[in-house]
Scaffold this active site. Sequence first.
Site, PDB file in Angstrom:
ATOM      1  N   LEU A  68       0.821  -1.219   0.000  1.00  0.00           N
ATOM      2  CA  LEU A  68       0.000   0.000   0.000  1.00  0.00           C
ATOM      3  C   LEU A  68       0.854   1.269   0.000  1.00  0.00           C
ATOM      4  O   LEU A  68       0.342   2.364  -0.176  1.00  0.00           O
ATOM      5  CB  LEU A  68      -0.967   0.005   1.184  1.00  0.00           C
ATOM      6  CG  LEU A  68      -2.035  -1.104   1.171  1.00  0.00           C
ATOM      7  CD1 LEU A  68      -2.924  -1.022   2.409  1.00  0.00           C
ATOM      8  CD2 LEU A  68      -2.887  -1.049  -0.090  1.00  0.00           C
ATOM      9  N   ARG A  69       2.154   1.095   0.217  1.00  0.00           N
ATOM     10  CA  ARG A  69       3.147   2.183   0.057  1.00  0.00           C
ATOM     11  C   ARG A  69       3.053   3.304   1.071  1.00  0.00           C
ATOM     12  O   ARG A  69       3.849   4.234   1.001  1.00  0.00           O
ATOM     13  CB  ARG A  69       3.087   2.785  -1.351  1.00  0.00           C
ATOM     14  CG  ARG A  69       3.266   1.783  -2.482  1.00  0.00           C
ATOM     15  CD  ARG A  69       4.630   1.139  -2.487  1.00  0.00           C
ATOM     16  NE  ARG A  69       4.883   0.406  -3.728  1.00  0.00           N
ATOM     17  CZ  ARG A  69       5.577  -0.703  -3.807  1.00  0.00           C
ATOM     18  NH1 ARG A  69       6.114  -1.237  -2.720  1.00  0.00           N
ATOM     19  NH2 ARG A  69       5.775  -1.289  -4.964  1.00  0.00           N
ATOM     20  N   ASN A  99       7.335  -3.280   3.572  1.00  0.00           N
ATOM     21  CA  ASN A  99       8.437  -2.522   2.937  1.00  0.00           C
ATOM     22  C   ASN A  99       8.032  -1.103   2.578  1.00  0.00           C
ATOM     23  O   ASN A  99       8.175  -0.643   1.452  1.00  0.00           O
ATOM     24  CB  ASN A  99       9.016  -3.266   1.723  1.00  0.00           C
ATOM     25  CG  ASN A  99       8.014  -3.489   0.602  1.00  0.00           C
ATOM     26  OD1 ASN A  99       6.818  -3.434   0.830  1.00  0.00           O
ATOM     27  ND2 ASN A  99       8.514  -3.732  -0.595  1.00  0.00           N
ATOM     28  N   HIS A 237       4.599 -15.482  -3.363  1.00  0.00           N
ATOM     29  CA  HIS A 237       4.782 -15.410  -4.828  1.00  0.00           C
ATOM     30  C   HIS A 237       5.605 -16.568  -5.444  1.00  0.00           C
ATOM     31  O   HIS A 237       6.675 -16.344  -6.013  1.00  0.00           O
ATOM     32  CB  HIS A 237       5.348 -14.059  -5.265  1.00  0.00           C
ATOM     33  CG  HIS A 237       6.434 -13.462  -4.402  1.00  0.00           C
ATOM     34  ND1 HIS A 237       7.606 -14.112  -4.156  1.00  0.00           N
ATOM     35  CD2 HIS A 237       6.514 -12.267  -3.762  1.00  0.00           C
ATOM     36  CE1 HIS A 237       8.365 -13.343  -3.404  1.00  0.00           C
ATOM     37  NE2 HIS A 237       7.725 -12.220  -3.140  1.00  0.00           N
ATOM     38  N   ASN A 283       9.542  -9.174  -9.579  1.00  0.00           N
ATOM     39  CA  ASN A 283      10.399 -10.065  -8.820  1.00  0.00           C
ATOM     40  C   ASN A 283       9.580 -10.937  -7.868  1.00  0.00           C
ATOM     41  O   ASN A 283       8.874 -10.387  -7.044  1.00  0.00           O
ATOM     42  CB  ASN A 283      11.416  -9.246  -8.009  1.00  0.00           C
ATOM     43  CG  ASN A 283      12.432 -10.135  -7.332  1.00  0.00           C
ATOM     44  OD1 ASN A 283      12.763 -11.187  -7.837  1.00  0.00           O
ATOM     45  ND2 ASN A 283      12.896  -9.723  -6.170  1.00  0.00           N
ATOM     46  N   ASP A 310       0.106  -9.566  -5.008  1.00  0.00           N
ATOM     47  CA  ASP A 310       1.402  -8.884  -4.897  1.00  0.00           C
ATOM     48  C   ASP A 310       1.312  -7.504  -5.559  1.00  0.00           C
ATOM     49  O   ASP A 310       2.244  -7.064  -6.241  1.00  0.00           O
ATOM     50  CB  ASP A 310       2.542  -9.710  -5.503  1.00  0.00           C
ATOM     51  CG  ASP A 310       3.907  -9.240  -5.007  1.00  0.00           C
ATOM     52  OD1 ASP A 310       3.953  -8.243  -4.263  1.00  0.00           O
ATOM     53  OD2 ASP A 310       4.927  -9.853  -5.373  1.00  0.00           O
TER      54      ASP A 310
END
Length: 430
Positions: A68-69, A99, A237, A283, A310
């Site tokens: 969600l940043r 992150n 993932h 990635n 993701d």
Amino acid sequence: MNILFRQGRVLDPARGVDQVADVLIVDGCLQAIQPALELGCERPGELRQVDARGKWIVPGLVDMHVHLREPGEEYKETIASGTRAAVAGGYTAVACMPNTKPVNDNAAVTRFILERAREQGSCRVYPVGAISTGSAGESLAEFGELREAGVVAVSDDGRPVMNSLLMRRALEYAKIFDLLVISHAEDLHLSRGGLMNEGPISTAQGLQGIPNTAEEVMVARDLLLAEWTGSRLHIAHVSTAGSVRLIRDAKGRGVAVTAETAPHYFCLNDEALATFDPLYKVNPPLRRPADVEAIRQGLQDGTIDAVATDHAPHSSVEKDIEFEYAANGIIGLESALPLILDLVREGLLSASEAIAKVSCNPARILGIPAGVLVTGRPADLTVIDPEAAYTLDSQAFQSKSRNCPFHGRRVQGRVEMTLVQGRVVFGHRA
Ligand code: DOR
């Protein structure tokens, strides 16, 4: 507002329900699910009736892996915009990766996310805390503090935990606090400098590759550590045939492992990279067609329990540049459902199995009260038109970012309505 859905196909895989029924929501809670509801004298005053014939009524979808940043990269996404994207995609609950900037490795960040979600969120948000301080892979974060503040799992997603001793300790401590450890499986020594999957396409393109083994050695290590410590492990993932095989074998031995993949790993392969289009840069990388086939088989036989998106928003500044410098990531919240429903049309999964991968399975893995339709409980549900055919248009997405490689794709299956606690938080037709 109370709502009565008339004659929808109620699909509730957790309870083995697949039947045409009426669904009544009163005061935000599921009041009744019955083949044909008679409204008697208890009839609620204000009632909106919705003709749901031909539609599916499913538990609100759960995405166990989104970015969600916020805090820190609000120009890519915010909790407000990311959860708007979630409900537009049929999700009523998302687990957000740590992150952010700063990393969610302490109670203050967790509380901030939860508070923001309460104030500005359209759906439920379950934060995932970091395994290591700053996700730097050196010392463990305070799991007890994170748990108390409200995280449901720990992960250094975006990076692996390279130090095997630290991963061992993480699994041991997570068990004490009943936290799930989510592994981003990547050996940085094997993947370093890689820009796409290693194989004939990377050779032809002259790009440095990331071999399947970069993922698989870490999947193998984490399975061994989970078996040894007796802790729960979830592999994020999953992208390679070898990972599917390792997880299948471990499950066969009784290891407490679960796994997720994302739509791009069962819909796309590394041949897309022949265009040098950074939209396909992610990635782990898109793999060979044989890997895609193995992922699909893993979904079919239950080795892969869940489909997550993701959802990894990036702005054009990071994405719309030379391939080599472009950021990894694909947004997925507003494109996942029709891609998952393709698996049903292709006969790979039943409707019920497909919905389970995005509802009760991820909810069970995270230990959150979601993914099932229970009378008396808050009405979190999604109404889907399985037949609606349309073209995915990322320009119309609620997400702040546009890094969607499925833009322009003809798909089938659309979210008609999403309800959180009985409130319509998304409606295709207002
Ligand atoms: O492609 C990716 N993007 N993979 C990750 O593991 C992290 C994610 C991100 O945060 O952008």
